[in-house]
Design an enzyme around this catalytic site. Sequence first.
Site, PDB file in Angstrom:
ATOM      1  CG  HIS A 137      -1.920   0.962   1.396  1.00  0.00           C
ATOM      2  ND1 HIS A 137      -1.676   2.250   1.798  1.00  0.00           N
ATOM      3  CD2 HIS A 137      -3.258   0.878   1.200  1.00  0.00           C
ATOM      4  CE1 HIS A 137      -2.820   2.916   1.844  1.00  0.00           C
ATOM      5  NE2 HIS A 137      -3.800   2.111   1.476  1.00  0.00           N
ATOM      6  CG  ASP A 214       0.543  -2.487   6.123  1.00  0.00           C
ATOM      7  OD1 ASP A 214      -0.459  -2.675   6.842  1.00  0.00           O
ATOM      8  OD2 ASP A 214       0.499  -1.820   5.070  1.00  0.00           O
ATOM      9  CD  GLN A 217      -6.972  -4.643   3.956  1.00  0.00           C
ATOM     10  OE1 GLN A 217      -7.924  -5.351   4.302  1.00  0.00           O
ATOM     11  NE2 GLN A 217      -7.122  -3.381   3.603  1.00  0.00           N
ATOM     12  CE  LYS A 240      -7.347  -0.263   6.076  1.00  0.00           C
ATOM     13  NZ  LYS A 240      -8.148   0.201   4.941  1.00  0.00           N
ATOM     14  CB  CYS A 378      -3.791   3.413  -1.523  1.00  0.00           C
ATOM     15  SG  CYS A 378      -4.954   4.714  -1.234  1.00  0.00           S
TER      16      CYS A 378
HETATM   17  C1  LIG Z   1      -2.409  -2.974   3.513  1.00  0.00           C
HETATM   18  C2  LIG Z   1      -2.745  -1.591   3.987  1.00  0.00           C
HETATM   19  N1  LIG Z   1      -1.814  -0.868   4.592  1.00  0.00           N
HETATM   20  C3  LIG Z   1      -2.065   0.361   5.046  1.00  0.00           C
HETATM   21  C4  LIG Z   1      -3.286   0.944   4.900  1.00  0.00           C
HETATM   22  C5  LIG Z   1      -3.521   2.317   5.432  1.00  0.00           C
HETATM   23  O1  LIG Z   1      -4.437   2.288   6.480  1.00  0.00           O
HETATM   24  P1  LIG Z   1      -4.970   3.637   7.125  1.00  0.00           P
HETATM   25  O2  LIG Z   1      -5.473   4.475   5.994  1.00  0.00           O
HETATM   26  O3  LIG Z   1      -6.051   3.198   8.038  1.00  0.00           O
HETATM   27  O4  LIG Z   1      -3.828   4.273   7.829  1.00  0.00           O
HETATM   28  C6  LIG Z   1      -4.298   0.236   4.248  1.00  0.00           C
HETATM   29  C7  LIG Z   1      -5.615   0.843   4.011  1.00  0.00           C
HETATM   30  O5  LIG Z   1      -6.340   0.484   3.112  1.00  0.00           O
HETATM   31  C8  LIG Z   1      -4.027  -1.075   3.794  1.00  0.00           C
HETATM   32  O6  LIG Z   1      -4.955  -1.806   3.180  1.00  0.00           O
END
Ligand SMILES: Cc1ncc(COP(=O)(O)O)c(C=O)c1O
Length: 420
Positions: A137, A214, A217, A240, A378
């Site tokens: 992401h 990270d 998900q 999430k 993203c």
């Molecule tokens: C794999 C992953 N990392 C990071 C993020 C960023 O999360 P946040 O916008 O809640 O900080 C997302 C959000 O869709 C994501 O799917």
Amino acid sequence: MKLTGKTHDIQVLEKSFDVWKVREDFPILSQQVNGKPLTYLDNAATSQKPQAVIDAMTRYYLEENSNIHRGVHFLSDKATQSYEAARVKTQKFLNAARPEEIINVRGTTEGINLVAQTYGRKNIGRGDEIIISAMEHHSNIVPWQMLCEEKGSILRVIPMNERGELLMDKYEKMLNERTKFVSVVHISNVLGTINPVKEMVELAHRRQIPVLLDGAQAVPHMKVDVRELDCDFYAFSAHKMYGPTGVGILYGKHDFLEAMPPYQGGGDMIKSVTFEKTIYGDLPHKFEAGTPNIAGGVGFGATIDYLDRIDFKTAVAHERELLAYATEKLTSIRGLRIIGTAQEKASVLSFELAGIHPHDIGTILDDDGIAIRTGHHCAQPVMKCFGIPATARASFAMYNVKEEIDALVRGIHRVIEVFT
Ligand SMILES: Cc1ncc(COP(=O)(O)O)c(C=O)c1O
């Protein structure tokens, strides 16, 4: 939930998972959209919230609202207790060793930025290498790029195959004496790939290289045990995983956090301040400057309590079944190509339809009350890898049912009809 307790004063609660009962816990799911029952399949973007979480946040504002840590009065004490109780619940949820290893942040994005700006700025320099993967992401790309730009460090990317699986042999070869950090996604938000992160951590640790995962998900879809994974940092977002927006967690091993400089300066993160010198507070407060999202933190505590009452193993198995069912149904649609076909996958189904733009798919499905996400999610480098500008993405949560996948399939057939 079944009562199985036999004594009068202690009732032992047996965890259960009945998807139709679980759906009743989420009031938003019973609404109609465009005259049709809502089919919410955009859970990877954000999940819906159970009544228990909404109630906890409302109750906080109705009965406890006050600023935390600094007050001596009744409400401040109550709010502090609720907020700090959530930290302990999070520690147990992740099986972290100590509550001080749980840093409250705004979300995954802020958690990763915190590590890049504190650990990274202190320990990574010119010519040093940072490894990420091809399926990150943007929030696990840009913070490292910013650091590389500032420090003259090098960003290296683990490639993936056409199924969306990381090439582990390439990763192993990338690790070298210049590698100073590895930051990889646990589950891809586009491809659904579950990466072999335990093995990746182990390989990096053989060279004493720290690893951040990270988990944005992953946490909603599997039991995460940070000590079993042995990762040095783990970042995720509450929203999430059925919790509030604006709340996230950065787990960090105590010794790393202790040695890292603070992220932001301000109130609550200090022991003492003079114009000559500031002594920073102890963990976890050193990383929590200013008034936090108190109601959100309390709401997140309620989220963990809610998940704790559910038989999560069965919920995960239910999600796996949904994914398998949806994959089979969508695979049989002519002209539909699933993007991301890894052996190990969870809860995300990205696809494209020959000759039809994903935005058109999303718009027509919305007419039927079906919410999916369309775009680059993203993760523009993932799109580039697959040679496409965007995908349509259905993503599942534990409250979804096969009937909703059937609705999605009918909707996709309608999209095809409209365009042929
Ligand atoms: C794999 C992953 N990392 C990071 C993020 C960023 O999360 P946040 O916008 O809640 O900080 C997302 C959000 O869709 C994501 O799917």
